[in-house]
Design a protein around this motif. Structure first.
Motif, short mmCIF file in Angstrom:
data_model
loop_
_atom_site.label_atom_id
_atom_site.label_comp_id
_atom_site.label_asym_id
_atom_site.label_seq_id
_atom_site.Cartn_x
_atom_site.Cartn_y
_atom_site.Cartn_z
N ASN A 18 -12.99 56.74 20.04
CA ASN A 18 -14.05 56.74 19.03
C ASN A 18 -15.39 56.62 19.74
O ASN A 18 -15.79 55.53 20.15
N LEU A 21 -18.07 54.58 15.69
CA LEU A 21 -17.19 54.09 14.63
C LEU A 21 -18.02 53.28 13.64
O LEU A 21 -18.40 52.13 13.91
N SER A 42 -16.68 58.50 11.81
CA SER A 42 -16.46 58.35 13.24
C SER A 42 -16.46 59.69 13.96
O SER A 42 -15.93 60.68 13.44
N ASN A 211 -20.52 51.29 17.41
CA ASN A 211 -19.20 50.85 16.97
C ASN A 211 -19.40 49.55 16.20
O ASN A 211 -19.74 48.51 16.79
#
Length: 283
Positions: A18, A21, A42, A211
């Motif tokens: 990823n 994310l 994502s 993320n």
């Protein structure tokens, strides 16, 4: 048991990374209080390394596991490979899994394994895939993609090229369920995830995002922050970030040479870490 022959199918369950994310507020299933879903946004790429899987017809479905990360893996009903066999209503198969990727590492190992079973069996129904897990649909396609919804909406992003990278896992496993529970306990969660940038190069799209689970994972396992910092200090690193719910982190590098040098340096400094130079994305 049947013996491997021309009917043997082989596939590589490539590591899922990823690059970004973004996560939204949990959606509770009104019919099942134990089922919760998180909307995701994502940017996903795949590495040129992964677990290796072979399967061929047999009288009884059997799973054999070997490889450097096979220790501790079980072949019970909760194993993703066996769940994929059942979900796709496949005939009995003998399957061997060579586990090259760390377990519970945020790089889609179990999901990629299940996806490989579906691919080898010619099952491309993403409804079956998402029933196995949010990451399984994108892993079935195993190409650079934009993943939204609860994982069932996958848009391929071709022609974005590749990135040189180093993957690092500090030798710990983190619980995805615990990470999401801590995420849900926050007060300032968006109802819908932050939108992914839809233009620019692969690197530009990665740099624009984040993320959302990374701060929580670092709070639970501070060594993840140490890994990200160690990657970021390497010459030629353009981005260091955690993948998925952790604990594997990636560093993106300007060239294959700088990625190679970083990999060697990190292996020397941290011999107990899993360090792997790789290429992310589609050729």
């Amino acid at each position: 048991m049947a013996r491997a022959d021309a009917t043997t199918r082989r596939d590589t369950a490539r590591a899922k990374i990823n690059l970004t994310l973004h996560v939204g507020r949990v959606i509770k299933d009104p019919h099942d209080p134990f089922l919760n879903y998180h909307p995701l946004d994502s940017l996903v790429v795949f590495a040129d390394i992964g677990d290796e899987i072979e399967m061929f017809p047999a009288d009884k479905t059997t799973l054999s596991i070997d490889g450097p990360f096979s220790l501790g893996l079980t072949v019970g009903d909760d194993n993703m490979i066996l769940r994929a066999i059942d979900a796709a209503n496949l005939p009995p198969e003998y399957i061997t899994l060579t586990k090259n990727l760390p377990v519970s590492a945020g790089i889609g190992g179990g999901s990629a394994n299940a996806a490989a079973i579906l691919r080898m069996s010619g099952v491309d129904d993403l409804h079956i895939a998402v029933g196995l897990g949010a990451d399984v649909p994108v892993c079935v396609l195993s190409q650079t993609a934009h993943m939204t919804g609860i994982g069932e909406d996958v848009t391929l992003w071709p022609d974005l090229g590749q990135l040189h990278a180093v993957l690092v896992n500090p030798g710990i496993a983190v619980s995805t369920a615990e990470i999401f529970r801590a995420f849900d306990a926050q007060d300032d969660i968006r109802d819908t995830p932050r939108p992914q940038q839809l233009s620019g190069s692969l690197l530009e799209r990665a740099l624009d995002g984040r993320n959302d689970l990374q701060p929580i994972a670092i709070a639970q396992a501070p060594i993840i922050g140490e890994v990200i910092a160690a990657l970021g200090r390497q010459k030629g690193c353009t981005l260091a970030r955690m993948s998925g719910s952790g604990a594997t982190c990636f560093g993106l590098f300007e060239s294959a040479a700088s990625a190679c040098a970083a990999s060697k340096d990190l292996q020397t400094q941290h011999p107990d870490w899993w360090v792997m130079q790789t290429v992310l994305g589609d050729a």
